[in-house]
Design a protein around this motif. Structure first.
Motif, PDB file in Angstrom:
ATOM      1  N   GLN A  77       0.833  -1.201   0.000  1.00 17.48           N
ATOM      2  CA  GLN A  77       0.000   0.000   0.000  1.00 17.48           C
ATOM      3  C   GLN A  77       0.874   1.260   0.000  1.00 17.48           C
ATOM      4  O   GLN A  77       0.552   2.244  -0.649  1.00 17.48           O
ATOM      5  CB  GLN A  77      -0.928  -0.007   1.225  1.00 17.48           C
TER       6      GLN A  77
ATOM      7  N   THR B  84       4.329   5.401  -5.651  1.00 19.84           N
ATOM      8  CA  THR B  84       4.474   5.422  -7.108  1.00 19.84           C
ATOM      9  C   THR B  84       3.551   6.465  -7.745  1.00 19.84           C
ATOM     10  O   THR B  84       3.812   6.973  -8.825  1.00 19.84           O
ATOM     11  CB  THR B  84       4.253   4.024  -7.722  1.00 19.84           C
ATOM     12  N   LEU B  85       2.472   6.801  -7.026  1.00 22.93           N
ATOM     13  CA  LEU B  85       1.554   7.822  -7.545  1.00 22.93           C
ATOM     14  C   LEU B  85       2.006   9.230  -7.150  1.00 22.93           C
ATOM     15  O   LEU B  85       1.372  10.204  -7.516  1.00 22.93           O
ATOM     16  CB  LEU B  85       0.139   7.569  -7.018  1.00 22.93           C
ATOM     17  N   GLY B  86       3.074   9.314  -6.383  1.00 23.43           N
ATOM     18  CA  GLY B  86       3.636  10.617  -6.028  1.00 23.43           C
ATOM     19  C   GLY B  86       3.280  11.090  -4.636  1.00 23.43           C
ATOM     20  O   GLY B  86       3.640  12.204  -4.253  1.00 23.43           O
ATOM     21  N   PHE B  87       2.539  10.285  -3.863  1.00 19.84           N
ATOM     22  CA  PHE B  87       2.193  10.687  -2.494  1.00 19.84           C
ATOM     23  C   PHE B  87       3.468  10.814  -1.653  1.00 19.84           C
ATOM     24  O   PHE B  87       4.381   9.994  -1.782  1.00 19.84           O
ATOM     25  CB  PHE B  87       1.305   9.634  -1.829  1.00 19.84           C
TER      26      PHE B  87
ATOM     27  N   GLN C 103       1.234  12.251   3.277  1.00 22.40           N
ATOM     28  CA  GLN C 103      -0.015  12.037   2.534  1.00 22.40           C
ATOM     29  C   GLN C 103      -0.399  10.564   2.527  1.00 22.40           C
ATOM     30  O   GLN C 103      -1.571  10.223   2.660  1.00 22.40           O
ATOM     31  CB  GLN C 103       0.141  12.525   1.084  1.00 22.40           C
TER      32      GLN C 103
ATOM     33  N   TYR D  75      -4.014   9.589   3.984  1.00 15.52           N
ATOM     34  CA  TYR D  75      -5.101   9.174   3.086  1.00 15.52           C
ATOM     35  C   TYR D  75      -5.223   7.654   2.939  1.00 15.52           C
ATOM     36  O   TYR D  75      -6.291   7.145   2.624  1.00 15.52           O
ATOM     37  CB  TYR D  75      -4.902   9.773   1.683  1.00 15.52           C
ATOM     38  N   ILE D  76      -4.110   6.957   3.103  1.00 20.39           N
ATOM     39  CA  ILE D  76      -4.114   5.521   2.774  1.00 20.39           C
ATOM     40  C   ILE D  76      -3.921   4.634   4.011  1.00 20.39           C
ATOM     41  O   ILE D  76      -4.707   3.713   4.244  1.00 20.39           O
ATOM     42  CB  ILE D  76      -3.000   5.194   1.735  1.00 20.39           C
TER      43      ILE D  76
ATOM     44  N   GLN E 227      -6.879   2.610   6.909  1.00 24.96           N
ATOM     45  CA  GLN E 227      -6.859   1.142   6.949  1.00 24.96           C
ATOM     46  C   GLN E 227      -6.475   0.647   8.347  1.00 24.96           C
ATOM     47  O   GLN E 227      -7.011  -0.347   8.834  1.00 24.96           O
ATOM     48  CB  GLN E 227      -5.879   0.591   5.917  1.00 24.96           C
TER      49      GLN E 227
ATOM     50  N   ASP F 262      11.428   3.552 -10.359  1.00 26.22           N
ATOM     51  CA  ASP F 262      10.440   4.348  -9.648  1.00 26.22           C
ATOM     52  C   ASP F 262      10.877   4.633  -8.209  1.00 26.22           C
ATOM     53  O   ASP F 262      10.079   5.095  -7.396  1.00 26.22           O
ATOM     54  CB  ASP F 262       9.111   3.577  -9.634  1.00 26.22           C
TER      55      ASP F 262
ATOM     56  N   LYS G  68      10.128  12.969  -5.969  1.00 25.42           N
ATOM     57  CA  LYS G  68       8.847  13.455  -6.478  1.00 25.42           C
ATOM     58  C   LYS G  68       8.947  13.747  -7.988  1.00 25.42           C
ATOM     59  O   LYS G  68       8.059  13.402  -8.764  1.00 25.42           O
ATOM     60  CB  LYS G  68       8.461  14.723  -5.707  1.00 25.42           C
TER      61      LYS G  68
ATOM     62  N   ARG H 189       9.117  10.477  -9.830  1.00 23.52           N
ATOM     63  CA  ARG H 189       7.840   9.751  -9.840  1.00 23.52           C
ATOM     64  C   ARG H 189       6.777  10.475 -10.662  1.00 23.52           C
ATOM     65  O   ARG H 189       5.738   9.878 -10.981  1.00 23.52           O
ATOM     66  CB  ARG H 189       7.365   9.501  -8.412  1.00 23.52           C
TER      67      ARG H 189
ATOM     68  N   SER I 224       4.803   5.693 -13.357  1.00 18.89           N
ATOM     69  CA  SER I 224       3.791   5.188 -12.445  1.00 18.89           C
ATOM     70  C   SER I 224       3.752   3.671 -12.587  1.00 18.89           C
ATOM     71  O   SER I 224       3.832   3.148 -13.688  1.00 18.89           O
ATOM     72  CB  SER I 224       2.440   5.806 -12.792  1.00 18.89           C
ATOM     73  N   MET I 225       3.641   3.006 -11.460  1.00 21.25           N
ATOM     74  CA  MET I 225       3.792   1.549 -11.464  1.00 21.25           C
ATOM     75  C   MET I 225       2.453   0.827 -11.342  1.00 21.25           C
ATOM     76  O   MET I 225       1.565   1.256 -10.607  1.00 21.25           O
ATOM     77  CB  MET I 225       4.701   1.173 -10.287  1.00 21.25           C
TER      78      MET I 225
ATOM     79  N   LEU J 271      -4.673  -1.915  -5.215  1.00 26.49           N
ATOM     80  CA  LEU J 271      -5.617  -0.803  -5.101  1.00 26.49           C
ATOM     81  C   LEU J 271      -5.787  -0.487  -3.619  1.00 26.49           C
ATOM     82  O   LEU J 271      -5.532  -1.341  -2.771  1.00 26.49           O
ATOM     83  CB  LEU J 271      -6.965  -1.189  -5.719  1.00 26.49           C
ATOM     84  N   PHE J 272      -6.238   0.737  -3.318  1.00 26.77           N
ATOM     85  CA  PHE J 272      -6.454   1.107  -1.925  1.00 26.77           C
ATOM     86  C   PHE J 272      -7.831   0.576  -1.510  1.00 26.77           C
ATOM     87  O   PHE J 272      -8.853   1.068  -1.996  1.00 26.77           O
ATOM     88  CB  PHE J 272      -6.386   2.628  -1.758  1.00 26.77           C
TER      89      PHE J 272
ATOM     90  N   ALA K 217      -7.458  10.007  -6.323  1.00 23.84           N
ATOM     91  CA  ALA K 217      -6.692  10.380  -5.112  1.00 23.84           C
ATOM     92  C   ALA K 217      -5.412  11.137  -5.456  1.00 23.84           C
ATOM     93  O   ALA K 217      -5.165  12.227  -4.923  1.00 23.84           O
ATOM     94  CB  ALA K 217      -6.373   9.133  -4.291  1.00 23.84           C
ATOM     95  N   ALA K 218      -4.596  10.558  -6.344  1.00 17.18           N
ATOM     96  CA  ALA K 218      -3.318  11.219  -6.659  1.00 17.18           C
ATOM     97  C   ALA K 218      -3.515  12.516  -7.446  1.00 17.18           C
ATOM     98  O   ALA K 218      -2.902  13.534  -7.100  1.00 17.18           O
ATOM     99  CB  ALA K 218      -2.398  10.256  -7.396  1.00 17.18           C
TER     100      ALA K 218
ATOM    101  N   HIS L  67      -4.825  15.028  -4.648  1.00 13.39           N
ATOM    102  CA  HIS L  67      -3.966  15.344  -3.501  1.00 13.39           C
ATOM    103  C   HIS L  67      -2.510  15.621  -3.881  1.00 13.39           C
ATOM    104  O   HIS L  67      -1.823  16.340  -3.170  1.00 13.39           O
ATOM    105  CB  HIS L  67      -4.022  14.213  -2.473  1.00 13.39           C
ATOM    106  N   VAL L  68      -2.041  15.016  -4.963  1.00 10.44           N
ATOM    107  CA  VAL L  68      -0.626  15.212  -5.327  1.00 10.44           C
ATOM    108  C   VAL L  68      -0.495  16.306  -6.392  1.00 10.44           C
ATOM    109  O   VAL L  68       0.328  17.204  -6.265  1.00 10.44           O
ATOM    110  CB  VAL L  68      -0.005  13.892  -5.845  1.00 10.44           C
TER     111      VAL L  68
ATOM    112  N   LYS M  42      -2.929  18.386  -7.387  1.00 12.79           N
ATOM    113  CA  LYS M  42      -3.819  19.519  -7.104  1.00 12.79           C
ATOM    114  C   LYS M  42      -4.779  19.831  -8.266  1.00 12.79           C
ATOM    115  O   LYS M  42      -5.086  20.997  -8.544  1.00 12.79           O
ATOM    116  CB  LYS M  42      -3.014  20.782  -6.745  1.00 12.79           C
TER     117      LYS M  42
ATOM    118  N   ARG N 223      -5.670   4.015 -12.742  1.00  9.89           N
ATOM    119  CA  ARG N 223      -5.104   4.827 -11.659  1.00  9.89           C
ATOM    120  C   ARG N 223      -3.711   5.325 -12.038  1.00  9.89           C
ATOM    121  O   ARG N 223      -3.359   6.481 -11.779  1.00  9.89           O
ATOM    122  CB  ARG N 223      -5.054   3.997 -10.379  1.00  9.89           C
ATOM    123  N   ALA N 224      -2.937   4.432 -12.664  1.00  8.17           N
ATOM    124  CA  ALA N 224      -1.586   4.827 -13.086  1.00  8.17           C
ATOM    125  C   ALA N 224      -1.659   5.871 -14.200  1.00  8.17           C
ATOM    126  O   ALA N 224      -0.879   6.820 -14.225  1.00  8.17           O
ATOM    127  CB  ALA N 224      -0.810   3.600 -13.543  1.00  8.17           C
TER     128      ALA N 224
ATOM    129  N   VAL O 125      -2.409   9.902 -13.454  1.00 10.64           N
ATOM    130  CA  VAL O 125      -1.403  10.905 -13.085  1.00 10.64           C
ATOM    131  C   VAL O 125      -0.575  11.333 -14.300  1.00 10.64           C
ATOM    132  O   VAL O 125       0.414  12.048 -14.179  1.00 10.64           O
ATOM    133  CB  VAL O 125      -0.472  10.419 -11.939  1.00 10.64           C
TER     134      VAL O 125
END
Lengths: 238, 245
Positions: free
Chosen positions: A133, A139-142, A146, A150-151, A155, B48, B77, B80, B84-85, B92-93, B104-105, B108-109, B111, B153-154, B157
């Motif tokens: 997780q 990998t999404l840049g969080f 963050q 958020y994650i 959980q 990554d 940052k 990345r 994206s992986m 998944l979350f 989400a990304a 929050h990432v 903006k 999701r990948a 971004v």
């Protein structure tokens, strides 16, 4: 018998509303904040510069000592040290008043004790969220903060809910120890009434029933929160 | 183009990546193959920064990083933002609905305004035929659906490169086809991809470049045609073994 139960009920309920419930809620609130901070200090490994890492190292030692000290000593002894013991510091540091009002001393004692136990519960919940997780969020840049917010924490909250509820329910009963530092909470009131009516069995059974009712309400609340926080899991009724 | 030079990674003294240098061309699909434990995943995760190699250089058109240096959060940052992986078990979350997983990304990432992020996510879901599952939780969907959502999701971004770590190996053949079709479409659209897979048919169809890694060493680095039409004895042995599975 019913006369005694009914006539003593208002005094017991008053003590419950005035001391038992506020002591539990306030202490758990501060204990939880302390627990989250302590758990995060022990859980996170900062990758910042050497200064940040050394500060973090010091904080981790403080957190370790705190958890060790409060898990290794009885709650009753902790309350006595805070309420009866601390004022003695005046002998060493003249001019300072270390006397703490009984209610505040109880809140400090219960909060510190809850914080130490709950921090380990929270830390284990954080550890149980898979590394995958974190990787997916990174990998999404969080950022780490963050990802936590958020994650990971949502959980971990689901995982931590049952053991934390356990500690909350335990605290309700532990507040009876506040009677030893002069707080006239529910158990103390039952003792006083029993001293008057010579019905200790009846009075202590009545007060036990009141604790049980309070804890049962909390158990129902726990089940509701568990369902809510697990709503994203397949096969869950919530 | 991503270029890597002399990447070395050791775990407890054991060399997992041994001076790997190569390029991942933009707009193309690079497929990495090799036996289990050969270092493929470590290499992909290095791109990554999910794995931090001991030494080596990674460079993008605008910036480069020396893995031997202390890498700042700003640098990771920046890196990345290019990649994206997609994971083998999709990752998944579970606490977020499908739509929230995808937005989400961006929100929050990057903006991106929420409305815009949701519109883009719905567009991605529509492309893969999963728009009606936007409000579902991942656990309510099949593995194939979850993997397609993790690819959405990948993509959300807007990375230059999508890195895919055996994206179909945890799926049944039927579900695997759904995901592979989506990836083939992305390859045709010119999405830059670096993918580890054991699915040789996919590689034959969609790869532009092949990389064969064994024991942390690069054994082959070249075109798909050369890899399949003129294989070395070791690669032929590997391909024969895979086709028997």
């Amino acid at each position: 018998m019913w006369d005694i139960i009914i006539s003593s009920l208002p005094s017991l309920l008053e003590a419950m509303m005035k001391y038992t419930i506020p002591l539990t809620i306030i202490s758990f609130f501060f204990g939880l904040i302390l627990a989250i901070v302590t758990a995060l200090i022990k859980f996170l490994k900062p990758h910042g510069n050497a200064f940040v890492r050394s500060i973090w190292g010091i904080l981790r030692v403080i957190a370790d000592v705190y958890v060790w000290a409060f898990r290794s000593t009885p709650l009753l002894v902790q309350l006595f040290i805070i309420y009866f013991g601390l004022p003695n510091l005046q002998n060493f540091i003249p001019g300072f008043n270390f006397e703490i009002p009984a209610f505040t001393a109880a809140v400090i004692g219960f909060s510190l004790n809850t914080g130490a136990y709950a921090s380990e519960t929270i830390r284990s919940a954080l550890m149980s969220v898979p590394q995958d997780q974190w990787d997916a969020a990174y990998t999404l840049g969080f950022s780490t903060t963050q990802t936590l917010w958020y994650i990971i924490l949502p959980q971990a909250a689901r995982i931590v809910l049952p053991p934390l509820s356990n500690e909350f329910i335990g605290l309700v009963k532990d507040t009876s120890l506040a009677s030893t530092i002069t707080i006239t909470e529910m158990f103390q009131v039952s003792q006083q009434i029993a001293a008057h009516n010579y019905q200790p069995l009846l009075m202590y059974t009545e007060v036990a029933a009141l604790y049980a009712i309070l804890c049962s309400i909390l158990t129902i609340l726990q089940h509701y929160l568990e369902k809510r926080s697990s709503r994203y899991l397949k096969g869950d009724e919530g | 183009m991503i270029k890597i030079k002399d990447i070395v990674k050791k775990y407890d003294g054991k060399t997992v990546l041994d001076n790997i240098s190569t390029e991942f061309p933009e707009g193309k699909t690079t497929v990495i193959v090799g036996p289990s434990g050969s270092g493929k995943s470590t290499l992909l995760r290095s791109l990554d920064l999910l794995v931090h190699p001991d030494s080596g250089i990674i460079s993008f058109p605008n910036f480069s990083l020396n893995y031997a240096d202390k890498i700042t959060s700003k640098q990771s940052k920046e890196l990345r933002a290019q990649t994206s992986m997609v994971f083998q078990n999709w990752n998944l979350f579970p606490n977020l609905r499908v739509i929230d997983n995808i937005t989400a990304a961006p929100i929050h990432v990057h903006k991106v305004p929420k409305k815009e992020a949701i519109a883009q996510a719905n567009e991605l879901l529509k492309r893969v035929g999963l728009e009606k599952y936007a409000d579902f939780y991942p656990d309510e969907l099949s593995g194939g659906m979850q993997q397609r959502i993790s690819i959405c999701r990948a993509l959300a971004v807007k990375p230059k490169y999508i890195l895919l770590d055996e994206p179909t190996s945890a799926l049944d053949p039927e579900l695997e086809t759904q995901v592979l079709e989506m990836l083939e479409e992305l390859a045709q659209q010119g999405q830059s991809m670096v993918m580890i897979t054991h699915n040789i048919e996919f590689a034959k169809l969609s790869a532009d470049k092949m990389l064969f890694i064994e024991n942390g060493e690069k054994i082959f680095d070249g075109s798909k045609d050369e890899f399949f039409n003129n294989p070395s004895p070791r690669i032929k042995e590997f391909l024969d073994a895979i086709s028997l599975q």
